[in-house]
Design a protein around this motif. Sequence first.
Motif, PDB file in Angstrom:
ATOM      1  N   MET A 133     -33.596  69.849   9.543  1.00 57.66           N
ATOM      2  CA  MET A 133     -32.787  68.180   8.574  1.00 57.66           C
ATOM      3  C   MET A 133     -31.451  69.238   7.830  1.00 57.66           C
ATOM      4  N   LEU A 134     -30.669  67.963   8.451  1.00 55.27           N
ATOM      5  CA  LEU A 134     -28.946  68.505   6.931  1.00 55.27           C
ATOM      6  C   LEU A 134     -30.311  68.195   5.496  1.00 55.27           C
ATOM      7  N   GLN A 135     -29.802  69.452   4.317  1.00 60.07           N
ATOM      8  CA  GLN A 135     -29.875  68.810   3.191  1.00 60.07           C
ATOM      9  C   GLN A 135     -28.925  68.868   2.182  1.00 60.07           C
ATOM     10  N   GLU A 136     -28.425  69.576   2.746  1.00 61.91           N
ATOM     11  CA  GLU A 136     -26.685  69.833   1.777  1.00 61.91           C
ATOM     12  C   GLU A 136     -25.337  69.887   3.013  1.00 61.91           C
ATOM     13  N   LEU A 137     -24.322  69.170   2.311  1.00 63.35           N
ATOM     14  CA  LEU A 137     -23.355  69.290   3.265  1.00 63.35           C
ATOM     15  C   LEU A 137     -21.654  69.049   1.727  1.00 63.35           C
ATOM     16  N   THR A 138     -20.566  70.221   2.159  1.00 60.14           N
ATOM     17  CA  THR A 138     -19.463  70.225   1.225  1.00 60.14           C
ATOM     18  C   THR A 138     -18.407  70.281   2.086  1.00 60.14           C
ATOM     19  N   ILE A 139     -17.280  69.592   1.950  1.00 60.28           N
ATOM     20  CA  ILE A 139     -16.327  68.973   2.596  1.00 60.28           C
ATOM     21  C   ILE A 139     -14.990  69.666   1.532  1.00 60.28           C
ATOM     22  N   LYS A 140     -14.327  69.848   1.845  1.00 58.99           N
ATOM     23  CA  LYS A 140     -13.180  70.721   1.297  1.00 58.99           C
ATOM     24  C   LYS A 140     -11.944  70.327   2.147  1.00 58.99           C
ATOM     25  N   ASN A 141     -11.179  69.195   1.663  1.00 56.72           N
ATOM     26  CA  ASN A 141      -9.747  69.273   2.458  1.00 56.72           C
ATOM     27  C   ASN A 141      -9.384  68.602   3.388  1.00 56.72           C
ATOM     28  N   LEU A 142     -10.227  67.520   3.422  1.00 58.72           N
ATOM     29  CA  LEU A 142     -10.898  66.933   5.042  1.00 58.72           C
ATOM     30  C   LEU A 142      -9.901  65.523   5.445  1.00 58.72           C
ATOM     31  N   ALA A 143      -8.651  65.417   5.826  1.00 53.42           N
ATOM     32  CA  ALA A 143      -8.080  64.348   5.945  1.00 53.42           C
ATOM     33  C   ALA A 143      -7.841  63.473   4.231  1.00 53.42           C
ATOM     34  N   ILE A 144      -8.714  62.758   3.752  1.00 49.58           N
ATOM     35  CA  ILE A 144      -8.538  62.309   2.086  1.00 49.58           C
ATOM     36  C   ILE A 144      -9.684  62.563   1.241  1.00 49.58           C
ATOM     37  N   ILE A 145     -10.803  63.136   2.607  1.00 51.84           N
ATOM     38  CA  ILE A 145     -11.358  63.800   1.372  1.00 51.84           C
ATOM     39  C   ILE A 145     -11.109  65.570   0.868  1.00 51.84           C
ATOM     40  N   GLU A 146     -10.328  65.452  -0.699  1.00 48.86           N
ATOM     41  CA  GLU A 146     -10.082  66.093  -1.308  1.00 48.86           C
ATOM     42  C   GLU A 146     -11.545  67.589  -1.198  1.00 48.86           C
ATOM     43  N   SER A 147     -12.695  66.796  -2.322  1.00 52.30           N
ATOM     44  CA  SER A 147     -13.649  68.172  -2.552  1.00 52.30           C
ATOM     45  C   SER A 147     -15.178  66.682  -2.477  1.00 52.30           C
ATOM     46  N   LEU A 148     -15.796  67.197  -1.566  1.00 46.17           N
ATOM     47  CA  LEU A 148     -16.868  66.464  -1.501  1.00 46.17           C
ATOM     48  C   LEU A 148     -18.591  66.904  -1.263  1.00 46.17           C
ATOM     49  N   SER A 149     -19.669  66.758  -2.001  1.00 46.31           N
ATOM     50  CA  SER A 149     -20.714  68.047  -2.235  1.00 46.31           C
ATOM     51  C   SER A 149     -22.061  66.613  -1.521  1.00 46.31           C
ATOM     52  N   LEU A 150     -22.735  65.994  -0.912  1.00 46.95           N
ATOM     53  CA  LEU A 150     -23.783  65.241  -0.407  1.00 46.95           C
ATOM     54  C   LEU A 150     -24.906  66.112  -0.250  1.00 46.95           C
ATOM     55  N   SER A 151     -25.954  65.775  -1.106  1.00 48.44           N
ATOM     56  CA  SER A 151     -27.018  66.174  -0.670  1.00 48.44           C
ATOM     57  C   SER A 151     -27.851  65.389   0.172  1.00 48.44           C
ATOM     58  N   PHE A 152     -28.552  65.375   1.246  1.00 44.10           N
ATOM     59  CA  PHE A 152     -29.202  64.297   2.219  1.00 44.10           C
ATOM     60  C   PHE A 152     -31.379  65.071   1.885  1.00 44.10           C
ATOM     61  N   GLU A 153     -31.842  63.823   2.554  1.00 46.94           N
ATOM     62  CA  GLU A 153     -33.289  63.552   2.432  1.00 46.94           C
ATOM     63  C   GLU A 153     -33.722  63.296   3.730  1.00 46.94           C
ATOM     64  N   GLU A 154     -35.571  63.176   3.651  1.00 48.07           N
ATOM     65  CA  GLU A 154     -35.616  62.805   4.913  1.00 48.07           C
ATOM     66  C   GLU A 154     -35.947  61.414   5.100  1.00 48.07           C
ATOM     67  N   GLY A 155     -35.927  61.294   5.977  1.00 43.29           N
ATOM     68  CA  GLY A 155     -36.077  59.554   6.832  1.00 43.29           C
ATOM     69  C   GLY A 155     -34.649  59.038   7.049  1.00 43.29           C
ATOM     70  N   MET A 156     -34.452  57.422   7.313  1.00 45.64           N
ATOM     71  CA  MET A 156     -33.025  56.449   7.405  1.00 45.64           C
ATOM     72  C   MET A 156     -32.621  56.595   5.842  1.00 45.64           C
ATOM     73  N   THR A 157     -31.171  57.299   6.073  1.00 50.56           N
ATOM     74  CA  THR A 157     -29.774  57.032   5.410  1.00 50.56           C
ATOM     75  C   THR A 157     -28.640  56.505   6.012  1.00 50.56           C
ATOM     76  N   VAL A 158     -28.355  55.331   5.198  1.00 44.36           N
ATOM     77  CA  VAL A 158     -26.718  54.595   6.222  1.00 44.36           C
ATOM     78  C   VAL A 158     -25.426  55.053   4.555  1.00 44.36           C
ATOM     79  N   LEU A 159     -24.392  54.739   5.408  1.00 43.20           N
ATOM     80  CA  LEU A 159     -23.322  55.299   4.790  1.00 43.20           C
ATOM     81  C   LEU A 159     -22.141  53.919   5.245  1.00 43.20           C
ATOM     82  N   THR A 160     -22.407  52.934   4.515  1.00 41.86           N
ATOM     83  CA  THR A 160     -21.371  51.936   3.856  1.00 41.86           C
ATOM     84  C   THR A 160     -20.194  52.055   3.480  1.00 41.86           C
ATOM     85  N   GLY A 161     -19.378  51.241   3.604  1.00 40.68           N
ATOM     86  CA  GLY A 161     -18.725  50.933   2.610  1.00 40.68           C
ATOM     87  C   GLY A 161     -16.860  50.632   3.395  1.00 40.68           C
TER      88      GLY A 161
END
Length: 562
Positions: free
Chosen positions: A1-29
């Motif tokens: 299971m993916l628990q943590e994701l950190t992204i720095k300087n990827l495309a328009i993402i400057e710095s982003l840290s995300l935590s994930f849990e079990e189950g179904m996660t949707v990303l919208t926008g």
Amino acid sequence: MLQELTIKNLAIIESLSLSFEEGMTVLTGETGAGKSIIIDALGLLVGGRGSSHFIRHGEDKLSLEGLFILADDNVVARKTLIDNGIDATDNMVVLERTVFKSGKNICRINGKLATTVLLRDVGSKLIDIHSQHEHQELMHDEFHLTLLDRYSGEAFQKPLQAYEKTFALYKKAQKEFRDFTKGEQELAQRLDMLQFQNQEIEAAHLQVGEEETLLAEKNILANFEKLNDNLNLAYNALQAESGGLSATSEAMRQIEAAKNVSHDFDTLHETIASSYYQLEDAAMQIRQALDQIEFQPEQLNQIENRLAEMNQLKRKYGKKVEDIMAYHVEIQDEIQKLANSEAHVGELSKNVEKLAHQVAEEASRLTALRKKAAKQLEAQIKTELGQLYMEKAIFEVHFSAKEEFSETGGDEVVFYMSTNPGEPAKPMTKIASGGELSRMMLALKTIFSKHQGITSIIFDEVDTGVSGRVAQAIAEKIYAVSVGSQVLCITHLPQVAAMADHHYYITKQVENERTSTNVKILKEDEKSLEISRMIAGTEVTELAKQHAEEMLSQASKAKSAK
């Protein structure tokens, strides 16, 4: 299971840290907010093709880091890590990747430097990214057999393991036969060489411990003069007129007189008397040693010749005498076989034939079990497709025989499908992308997610091109895959968003003339508003809000029924 994701300087993402849990996660926008960039980040993190074009404008590098919790049943990933010397005893796997402007990549797994090939190998066993354009394991023919074997369950594993052992013995027997029969001339030359070695070692009459004994004797003979001088000097020191024995005798006589005056000197007299007798005994032993030793140049020469003979044999056959003797036993056995080569070739041939028959029998048993499981899989896929309103779609497991047996048996397995009535089934890897293929893949994921050992599955807009009741069916299928595992899903469908356990809303903002991506975890009331926006578009009406509430209520009931 993916628990943590950190992204720095990827495309328009400057710095982003995300935590994930079990189950179904949707990303919208909104379109362009950066939803797919997050999935792209995961793709890069698990070994996808990297490029300096991914780096945010004005920066020198991008960096990614992900923390995964290894599932207990993910034995394939655990074995890959162990085989590459990577510790994962705590079931935690940290993947890191840095891409520089120069194009250089630095990858690490649990802090250990790794190649992108190894990163991809490990990553493919941790998450499965499924999009309209990338279908990973399910879209590779060579993986279909493995999937079918996993689907076949525990009952299939024992006969498979038994076959693997038999096949290994068969390959070993084949090699022994080939090595032994690769040419009569080579065999004759080999026999001549072994016989010469055997005679040479036999003629030496080696004995365990002999070398040590000879070295000790050589040391005495080579140092005769020094030893003789030492003994003479020692003897003279004791026996000379003013030597140790004479002086000790005088001391003993004087203390004896003192003892007659006072008993206080009794113990001292005993000590000196004991020393005297011990020195007298020592002098006698030195005299005997002097009488026994003599310079023997011939014996020294014989010992040196014998040691030289042993050293010559050690250079050829082993570091120690024991090694030479063990080698002697080994070549005697081979000489016996070579001398009776015809009989031995017959034995080897019979063994190969016997094992070949056993391999064929066990492979046939595996084929029967696989075909039985394939029928069950086909029926199960048909049911899944029916629930996705593809009642007329065809899914078939096609078998063909390998040219020769391998570690997995004698079967080639390829999944075939047809999404249109009247069209013949074709290999799944040849089917064009589209809404129907998305549903077919989703049906497969629903079943295989329990057998792949991968607990993180990524769906990137796999619901494109569907609506209405099909959209609802897809939403329920994606949720079914997430039960007991983890699903991350980018979606534009409100039906899919309503089924989510966790909802991340992606936005972009402009600050100091630079665009950046932000992620917000929505609360229950915020979920309703976002789903309203997905239904209505730009202007959220009261009707859209009511529709969203109803959709969330229906989703809650559907989830409770799972």
